[in-house]
Motif scaffolding. Sequence first.
Motif: not given
Lengths: 411, 296
Positions: A30, A32, A64, A85, A87, A299
């Motif tokens: 991911h 994040w 991202g 992950q 979107n 997400d």
Amino acid sequence: MRLRSTIAALAVSAVLPAATAHATDLEVMHWWTSGGEAAAVGEFAKAFDATGNKWVDAAFAGPGEQARAIMVSRITGGDPMGAFQFNHGRQAEDLIEAGLLRDLTDIAEAEGWKEKVNPPSLLDGCTVDGRIYCTPVNIHSWQWLWLSHKAYEDAGVPVPTNWDEFVAAAPALREKGILPMAVGQQSWQQSGLFNVLMSSLVPVEIFNKVYGDKDAEVAAGPEVARVFKAAADAREMSEGSTVQSWNEATNLVITGKAGGQIMGDWAQGEFSVADQKAGTEYSCLPGLGVTEVLGTGGDAFYFPVLDDEEKSAAQAELAALLLKPDVQVAFNLKKGSLPVRGDIDMSTANDCMQKGLKLLSENKLVPDTNQLLTPDTTSQINDLFAEFFADASITPEDAQERFAEIIASAD
Amino acid sequence: MASGRPNQLFRNKTAKIAAIPMILTAMVVFIGGTGWTVVYSFTKSKLLPKLEWVGLDQYERLWNTNRWIVSIENLAVYGLSMLVLSFVIGFLLAALMDQKIRFENTFRTIMLYPFALSFIVTGLVWQWLLNPEFGIQGIVRDLGWENFAFDPLYNADLAIFGVMLAALWQGSGLVMVLMLAGLRGIDEEIWKAARIDGIPTWKTYLFIIIPMLRPVFITALVLITSGIIRVYDLVVAQTSGGPGLATEMPAKYVYDYMFRAQNLGQAFAASTMMLLAVLVVVVPWAMMEFGGRKND
């Protein structure tokens, strides 16, 4: 705060290997990495580790777009991770078509996702040909205008309550040497800003016609022309904004060096890290105070097809776990995003989040551009606005003409 | 060994067998990969390669894309000025270094040190140096010159030169060292002869030494041009193409469309155009350089 969570994470990672000797390791990728995001993803990891498996965190520190490029090349290169992950929307379309991602329909049916996920359109973003391929975990909306009370007090004007007042107050701020509007110099922020203007300043049907039906005539029409005029205003107001990343721009608003910023609800996290209170130190206006609608971006986790049976079982466990009520609450409170289930208690959320929850319950929603446009079209629009915002000699009319061309060729 | 007919193909067998892996690699990886890219540039491949022909559509779109055209202009401006300045600065530094100065070793090390850094590090260092608040401009303003302005990276007209500044800082040392090695290879007698004939030093450099340094110049040219074409990473670290499209480069267009926009067809069309551009320059040069030899 951050130190304490780091220590906690260290403690957890020190204890776990002993406790879960037969656990299956699942690598989760991911992007994040900011303070609030890392804390939020830690909630997932904690819950997953509690099932006896082990969450192997593979965070990518960067935007991202870059993270997605690396994930895709790992999957297409034959070295898939356990979960990743994205979107939710059209970003994974080709991977699904190529049969590289796992069909989650069985799990979704067993867990009753169709009844629980709210708004239902979220699950549509995960569905291809009637099969479900991803687990949405949160809702992020772009349509927020963040305002600094300090900046407006210094300039001696009241804090705006909608976009028009925001534009009208700009000269007063300029006089005091305050930047009227902070915009990070990255193309996704600039095109994101435009999309917010599009969904807020003109009727929602226009947004749906342009991005949903790819109607080039509407894109070249008078309503969208108004949006481009507003974008030109935004360009003028943000002149002199030299920061790059979105959180640097948010920081200008927090410190009162800039009047406001249009940015998604993830900016909320920065205000709470700075210990600011909504309503007294900063304001948030969903839908720019004009048309109060929220986008349903967000997400989701996707799961590549794996040969290893143990790992596949762990994937199924994780997929089901992500939507459990307690996990949803813990994750979304830290992330500052809205939960994907309507049936859980979010009363501890702050003012701005409550505004969002209210709009969500009233179903005042628009689809996110990621759900409607391919990454290819998104890139073209990003390039257009990167140019538009950097070069004041491009007229709104010229930009609109090029925008209509992009929409005409979009699929 | 001498029995049987002499066969060209089987002469020097061991050497040929040893070369097979390399030949295969070259064929498959370089030529095969290039051919594959060109073929797929005529398809509408998105994230994954797919053989669905669309003819020249990708090229049409490419040449109608403003960003691509701006990228090419940027590369031309950057390439030309970089080429000229690298040679001039590199040669001047080498000539100065060649004046039998004290601490030559120290200076040489200082000049060459930036070359040890990657483009990414160079880009980040110069991004900070050119940042108006913390960098050179900020320091000079703190010293008292309140109106001093030096922020090329935030000015769309100058940003490309901000990138070039970093590239020059990084690359000039190498050119200098090459030139210096060349200069050291020049026989002292030539200098003595020129001095006896009363030729001024600058004329000796320009009309005698530089023509003698031709091989060194060619080596430097190859190194500099390859550096220009692969400028991608420096731009990404320093400006990520901004402000606006002011420092976009063709290589970055290829990368962005391949990985971010998930449009392989478009990226392949762009890279095929880059290949073509390189061929247009390299083929005539190679024919001149190597083809002419046979007639000597």
